[in-house]
Design a protein around this motif. Sequence first.
Motif, PDB file in Angstrom:
ATOM      1  N   ASP A  82       0.725  -1.303  -0.049  1.00 24.23           N
ATOM      2  CA  ASP A  82       0.023  -0.132   0.015  1.00 24.23           C
ATOM      3  C   ASP A  82       0.904   1.295   0.028  1.00 24.23           C
ATOM      4  O   ASP A  82       2.068   1.310   0.093  1.00 24.23           O
ATOM      5  CB  ASP A  82      -0.929  -0.063   1.207  1.00 24.23           C
ATOM      6  CG  ASP A  82      -2.035   0.940   1.058  1.00 24.23           C
ATOM      7  OD1 ASP A  82      -2.326   1.725   0.060  1.00 24.23           O
ATOM      8  OD2 ASP A  82      -3.026   0.824   1.894  1.00 24.23           O
ATOM      9  N   HIS A  83       0.283   2.511  -0.117  1.00 23.40           N
ATOM     10  CA  HIS A  83       1.153   3.534  -0.067  1.00 23.40           C
ATOM     11  C   HIS A  83       1.461   3.941   1.445  1.00 23.40           C
ATOM     12  O   HIS A  83       1.122   3.315   2.515  1.00 23.40           O
ATOM     13  CB  HIS A  83       0.264   4.918  -0.259  1.00 23.40           C
ATOM     14  CG  HIS A  83      -0.155   4.906  -1.679  1.00 23.40           C
ATOM     15  ND1 HIS A  83       0.509   5.121  -2.790  1.00 23.40           N
ATOM     16  CD2 HIS A  83      -1.520   4.949  -2.081  1.00 23.40           C
ATOM     17  CE1 HIS A  83      -0.122   5.236  -3.745  1.00 23.40           C
ATOM     18  NE2 HIS A  83      -1.342   4.925  -3.620  1.00 23.40           N
ATOM     19  N   ASP A 140       4.957 -11.225   1.984  1.00 19.62           N
ATOM     20  CA  ASP A 140       4.255 -10.760   3.271  1.00 19.62           C
ATOM     21  C   ASP A 140       2.776 -10.926   3.302  1.00 19.62           C
ATOM     22  O   ASP A 140       2.288 -11.028   2.351  1.00 19.62           O
ATOM     23  CB  ASP A 140       4.442  -8.921   3.646  1.00 19.62           C
ATOM     24  CG  ASP A 140       3.709  -8.619   5.101  1.00 19.62           C
ATOM     25  OD1 ASP A 140       4.489  -8.658   5.768  1.00 19.62           O
ATOM     26  OD2 ASP A 140       2.665  -8.069   4.784  1.00 19.62           O
ATOM     27  N   ASP A 141       2.267 -11.190   4.683  1.00 19.88           N
ATOM     28  CA  ASP A 141       0.827 -11.562   4.734  1.00 19.88           C
ATOM     29  C   ASP A 141      -0.076 -10.561   3.978  1.00 19.88           C
ATOM     30  O   ASP A 141      -1.042 -10.885   3.263  1.00 19.88           O
ATOM     31  CB  ASP A 141       0.271 -11.726   6.133  1.00 19.88           C
ATOM     32  CG  ASP A 141       1.077 -13.192   6.714  1.00 19.88           C
ATOM     33  OD1 ASP A 141       1.248 -13.798   5.734  1.00 19.88           O
ATOM     34  OD2 ASP A 141       1.055 -13.139   7.904  1.00 19.88           O
ATOM     35  N   GLN A 171      -2.702 -10.738   1.024  1.00 20.52           N
ATOM     36  CA  GLN A 171      -4.338 -10.625   1.185  1.00 20.52           C
ATOM     37  C   GLN A 171      -4.691  -9.451   0.107  1.00 20.52           C
ATOM     38  O   GLN A 171      -5.832  -9.817  -0.400  1.00 20.52           O
ATOM     39  CB  GLN A 171      -4.486 -10.085   2.505  1.00 20.52           C
ATOM     40  CG  GLN A 171      -4.204 -11.028   3.664  1.00 20.52           C
ATOM     41  CD  GLN A 171      -4.204 -10.306   5.251  1.00 20.52           C
ATOM     42  OE1 GLN A 171      -4.443  -9.187   5.277  1.00 20.52           O
ATOM     43  NE2 GLN A 171      -3.905 -11.164   5.864  1.00 20.52           N
ATOM     44  N   ARG A 172      -3.712  -8.637  -0.243  1.00 20.79           N
ATOM     45  CA  ARG A 172      -4.151  -7.578  -1.013  1.00 20.79           C
ATOM     46  C   ARG A 172      -4.321  -8.197  -2.643  1.00 20.79           C
ATOM     47  O   ARG A 172      -5.188  -7.873  -3.454  1.00 20.79           O
ATOM     48  CB  ARG A 172      -3.387  -6.503  -1.160  1.00 20.79           C
ATOM     49  CG  ARG A 172      -3.288  -5.402  -2.203  1.00 20.79           C
ATOM     50  CD  ARG A 172      -4.526  -4.770  -2.020  1.00 20.79           C
ATOM     51  NE  ARG A 172      -4.792  -3.707  -0.845  1.00 20.79           N
ATOM     52  CZ  ARG A 172      -4.266  -2.726  -0.536  1.00 20.79           C
ATOM     53  NH1 ARG A 172      -3.793  -2.029  -1.770  1.00 20.79           N
ATOM     54  NH2 ARG A 172      -4.528  -2.148   0.611  1.00 20.79           N
ATOM     55  N   ALA A 173      -3.178  -9.284  -2.904  1.00 18.89           N
ATOM     56  CA  ALA A 173      -3.146  -9.612  -4.167  1.00 18.89           C
ATOM     57  C   ALA A 173      -4.348 -10.787  -4.367  1.00 18.89           C
ATOM     58  O   ALA A 173      -5.124 -10.697  -5.372  1.00 18.89           O
ATOM     59  CB  ALA A 173      -1.835 -10.555  -4.473  1.00 18.89           C
ATOM     60  N   VAL A 206      -4.809 -10.718  -8.317  1.00 20.18           N
ATOM     61  CA  VAL A 206      -3.768 -10.600  -9.482  1.00 20.18           C
ATOM     62  C   VAL A 206      -2.591 -11.297  -8.712  1.00 20.18           C
ATOM     63  O   VAL A 206      -2.510 -11.402  -7.497  1.00 20.18           O
ATOM     64  CB  VAL A 206      -3.450  -9.112  -9.510  1.00 20.18           C
ATOM     65  CG1 VAL A 206      -4.585  -8.572 -10.281  1.00 20.18           C
ATOM     66  CG2 VAL A 206      -3.127  -8.408  -7.979  1.00 20.18           C
ATOM     67  N   PRO A 207      -1.298 -11.545  -9.443  1.00 20.11           N
ATOM     68  CA  PRO A 207      -0.063 -11.936  -8.745  1.00 20.11           C
ATOM     69  C   PRO A 207       0.553 -10.912  -7.916  1.00 20.11           C
ATOM     70  O   PRO A 207       0.353  -9.629  -7.957  1.00 20.11           O
ATOM     71  CB  PRO A 207       0.714 -12.105  -9.906  1.00 20.11           C
ATOM     72  CG  PRO A 207      -0.050 -12.193 -11.176  1.00 20.11           C
ATOM     73  CD  PRO A 207      -1.294 -11.128 -10.778  1.00 20.11           C
TER      74      PRO A 207
END
Length: 468
Positions: A35-36, A74-75, A79-81, A86-87
Amino acid sequence: MSLVLYDTLHREKRVFEPRDPNRVTLYVCGPTVYDHAHIGNARPPVVFDVLVRLLRRTYGADKVIYARNVTDVDDKINQRAAALGVPIGEITAKYAAHYLADMARLNVAPPDLAPHVTDHMDAIVRQIAAIVDAGCAYAAEGHVLFDVSSYPNYGRLSGRNLDDMIAGARVEVAPYKKNAHDFVLWKPSKEGEPSWPSPWGDGRPGWHIECSAMIEENLGLPIDIHGGGIDLVFPHHENEIAQGVCAHGHARGPEAHGEYAKYWMHNGFLTVDAEKMSKSIGNVLLLHDLVQSMPGEVVRWALISAHYRQPLDWNQSLLEQSKKNLDRLYGALHRAAGIEATEDEPPVDFLKAIQDDLNTPGAMATLFALSSEIERGMTSGDHAAVAVAKGRLVAAAALLGVLQSDPAAWLEGDVDDALRTEVEELLQERAAARAAKDWPAADRIRDRLNALNVVVMDGPDGATWRMK
């Protein structure tokens, strides 16, 4: 004058003496790119950018090797992917690019090396194997864990006693752990998560082993300086030392920590309006948003306005004062724009401050003194004094990474061509009115400029202006 740094391990200021003055090594824990970055994440790179500038001045630009890692396993990345389908590489590449762009807006130069975890899996596996072979780690149920009882010095960096930590443990201990505070070096990946082969089964590394393996692979051990935020002292940096020392069978007495890093530096916490940043409170400030709404130099100035080891409270007053301070310095340079600098070295007082454990507030005081010298010289017509003060101001500011913009452009702000033309025409009309001693007309023009939020600064060489 010697560079003196506060060493977290020894809990005192120490004269900095690199192992090899021709190869000064520095490693700082970098971003986890899911993330930012928030404003607290920006304090370490800005602080250590100042240190790197100073080290390069002291030892030579090509004698300093600065590494800042990128955590791309990283976890939160997983989670975001998964949420976006997306990869992980798509997520990490996107936010790594945003991070570098935002750092550039803060005048933070890229490090010499930016090792990514995913590029160092072989090195990580090798270091884990060495720790196991040294009898300091064990495999259990697809995991490899570091045995904290195997390293008598564990807790020295953070000042924690292992026996007290064990006695005070309140967390449920996994059944495969020998000790409650044993930490993961390797773990199985969950279904659908990225995975890499290892002698203990497919999986991925724990957080702490990543940095120690990348340091050894890219810089070699021991390094001169290891830096990061104060929140990383325990457990991250404590665990790094244990891994890095035990992987090579170094002596495990009090001197063992020096086999990993000679100096440990940590910047203080950052709060927002006197509160800890928290998503639940809703006060998390993203750096990416801040640098869209204000000059990056204002953010940088604010971040180094307090001593790096002290807490810093982020608030509107801090930003407003930082902008005013920079306006004052840029204003002096703008008024001296027509005078060529005759110095290219910072003054002694500035160097004394910055070499005393990066005393940035003390160094900033010297900048203001130099700007006052410029103003006095411009008023009195002593252009020789102005030329000296201007050169010293520019040289000193470069070590802090500020005053890097064109003074006129800075003072004008984000002004479109139409407004700039109107202001310049009004200033010409005002100058003509003053020359004709038509004071009412001059005052009317100044009122018009005020209505445009323009501040007019009269000087012996004419009027300059900036936006309010």
